[in-house]
Design a protein around this motif. Structure first.
Motif, PDB file in Angstrom:
ATOM      1  N   SER A   1     103.750   0.440  -1.820  1.00 13.21           N
ATOM      2  CA  SER A   1     104.305   0.783  -3.126  1.00 13.21           C
ATOM      3  C   SER A   1     105.718   1.313  -2.958  1.00 13.21           C
ATOM      4  O   SER A   1     106.017   2.037  -1.998  1.00 13.21           O
ATOM      5  CB  SER A   1     103.438   1.845  -3.816  1.00 13.21           C
ATOM      6  N   GLN A   2     106.569   0.956  -3.889  1.00 14.12           N
ATOM      7  CA  GLN A   2     107.949   1.433  -3.859  1.00 14.12           C
ATOM      8  C   GLN A   2     108.047   2.928  -4.114  1.00 14.12           C
ATOM      9  O   GLN A   2     109.086   3.538  -3.859  1.00 14.12           O
ATOM     10  CB  GLN A   2     108.773   0.657  -4.893  1.00 14.12           C
TER      11      GLN A   2
ATOM     12  N   LYS B   1     109.524  -6.603   2.696  1.00 12.53           N
ATOM     13  CA  LYS B   1     110.368  -6.005   1.670  1.00 12.53           C
ATOM     14  C   LYS B   1     110.133  -4.500   1.561  1.00 12.53           C
ATOM     15  O   LYS B   1     111.085  -3.715   1.456  1.00 12.53           O
ATOM     16  CB  LYS B   1     110.092  -6.680   0.322  1.00 12.53           C
ATOM     17  N   LEU B   2     108.854  -4.095   1.576  1.00 10.59           N
ATOM     18  CA  LEU B   2     108.507  -2.685   1.405  1.00 10.59           C
ATOM     19  C   LEU B   2     108.646  -1.885   2.694  1.00 10.59           C
ATOM     20  O   LEU B   2     108.588  -0.650   2.659  1.00 10.59           O
ATOM     21  CB  LEU B   2     107.070  -2.566   0.880  1.00 10.59           C
TER      22      LEU B   2
ATOM     23  N   VAL C   1     109.589   5.668   2.674  1.00 10.77           N
ATOM     24  CA  VAL C   1     109.531   4.731   3.786  1.00 10.77           C
ATOM     25  C   VAL C   1     109.928   5.458   5.065  1.00 10.77           C
ATOM     26  O   VAL C   1     110.808   6.319   5.058  1.00 10.77           O
ATOM     27  CB  VAL C   1     110.456   3.521   3.540  1.00 10.77           C
TER      28      VAL C   1
ATOM     29  N   THR D   1      97.874  -0.640  -6.856  1.00 13.96           N
ATOM     30  CA  THR D   1      99.084  -0.473  -6.070  1.00 13.96           C
ATOM     31  C   THR D   1      99.805   0.843  -6.267  1.00 13.96           C
ATOM     32  O   THR D   1     100.746   1.119  -5.553  1.00 13.96           O
ATOM     33  CB  THR D   1     100.104  -1.628  -6.309  1.00 13.96           C
TER      34      THR D   1
ATOM     35  N   MET E   1     106.139  -9.390   1.065  1.00 14.43           N
ATOM     36  CA  MET E   1     106.105  -8.061   0.442  1.00 14.43           C
ATOM     37  C   MET E   1     106.054  -6.953   1.491  1.00 14.43           C
ATOM     38  O   MET E   1     106.701  -5.900   1.340  1.00 14.43           O
ATOM     39  CB  MET E   1     104.901  -7.952  -0.491  1.00 14.43           C
TER      40      MET E   1
ATOM     41  N   ALA F   1     113.254  -2.085   2.986  1.00 12.55           N
ATOM     42  CA  ALA F   1     113.369  -0.786   2.318  1.00 12.55           C
ATOM     43  C   ALA F   1     113.992   0.251   3.240  1.00 12.55           C
ATOM     44  O   ALA F   1     114.818   1.063   2.812  1.00 12.55           O
ATOM     45  CB  ALA F   1     111.996  -0.317   1.851  1.00 12.55           C
TER      46      ALA F   1
ATOM     47  N   VAL G   1      99.112  -6.980  -3.627  1.00  9.25           N
ATOM     48  CA  VAL G   1     100.418  -6.756  -2.996  1.00  9.25           C
ATOM     49  C   VAL G   1     101.026  -8.098  -2.629  1.00  9.25           C
ATOM     50  O   VAL G   1     101.089  -8.493  -1.462  1.00  9.25           O
ATOM     51  CB  VAL G   1     100.283  -5.831  -1.766  1.00  9.25           C
TER      52      VAL G   1
ATOM     53  N   ARG H   1     103.022   0.745   4.021  1.00  7.60           N
ATOM     54  CA  ARG H   1     103.612   1.106   2.730  1.00  7.60           C
ATOM     55  C   ARG H   1     103.419  -0.069   1.770  1.00  7.60           C
ATOM     56  O   ARG H   1     103.902  -1.172   2.029  1.00  7.60           O
ATOM     57  CB  ARG H   1     105.101   1.404   2.909  1.00  7.60           C
TER      58      ARG H   1
END
Length: 242
Positions: free
Chosen positions: A23-24, A227-228, A28, A5, A224, A232, A129, A21
């Motif tokens: 990974s944090q 969220k990402l 973004v 990841t 996820m 984000a 993920v 996307r």
């Protein structure tokens, strides 16, 4: 073993950079607000990408992750010979021998690769993920500071571990934790090994991340992606407006 990841380390997880996307650590962008909707159709193109593009790209790139690569000359022959053999056996020969129109062949060929691509994409994404997995960041020297085995536990997840049908058709890849920890052990032993790994992880207060069913893992991966992506982007705009 891969470093799951984190961008650029585990290339099995890299799908359409800039569009998806995972990974944090990645910036973004606006279109990624909708990645939870379009990600799955993109996963289905993974096999076609490998056949016609990605193998060449990976072969001729100078590094994989942080490792510089230089191929022996024989590998250049292997790449082009076996690629050519594949194109002959699966494209040219069927068109020559079978009583099919080009569009009938195309439907079958696309169905084969879309099914394979979606399966392959989901297996890797649902193993990394999902909610609960860590997204470690390398230090300034590019190293992950966790112990190797601990790193696998923190960044990897199982799904449908008790499902013998899933284990058979996926070759044990649904038990990705054991696949990472024991890559040279046949997957038919993963179920028994998994019970020991789980017990040992709990004994040392380490995570053992698993989703009981495929659909639980799919739901977690979908969350996820939202969220990402969508969340984000919304948080980024809130920060900018402040």
């Amino acid at each position: 073993m891969p470093l799951p990841t984190y961008p650029g380390h585990d290339e099995d997880l890299i799908v359409a950079p800039g569009l998806i996307r995972i990974s944090q650590e990645e910036p973004v962008n606006k279109i990624q607000r909708f990645q939870h909707i379009y990600a799955f159709p993109l996963y289905s193109l993974a096999s076609l990408s490998w056949v016609f593009r990605k193998d060449y790209k990976k072969f001729f790139q100078s590094k994989i992750g942080e490792i510089r690569i230089k191929h022996p000359k024989i590998e250049y022959f292997n790449l082009f010979f076996f690629k050519g053999l594949y194109y002959f056996l699966f494209i040219i020969l069927p068109l020559l021998l079978l009583k099919l129109t080009w569009w009938q062949f195309l439907i079958g060929f696309m169905a084969l690769h879309i099914t394979k691509g979606l399966t392959m994409g989901l297996v890797f994404q649902l193993a990394h993920v999902v909610e609960g997995t860590d997204f470690p960041k390398p230090n300034e020297e590019g190293n992950i500071e966790d112990n190797w085995a601990e790193h696998q536990l923190r960044t990897t997840a199982n799904f449908a571990s008790g499902n013998s049908i899933a284990a058979f058709f996926l070759g044990g890849l649904n038990q990705q934790i054991e696949h990472h920890l024991f890559p040279r052990v046949c997957h038919v032993h993963y179920k028994k090994i998994g019970a020991i790994v789980k017990e040992t992880a709990h004994e040392f207060d380490l995570p053992y991340i698993e989703n009981p069913t495929f659909f639980d893992a799919l739901k977690s991966h979908y969350a996820m992606l939202k969220k990402l992506g969508k969340q984000a982007y919304r948080n980024k705009n809130k920060t900018i407006s402040l």
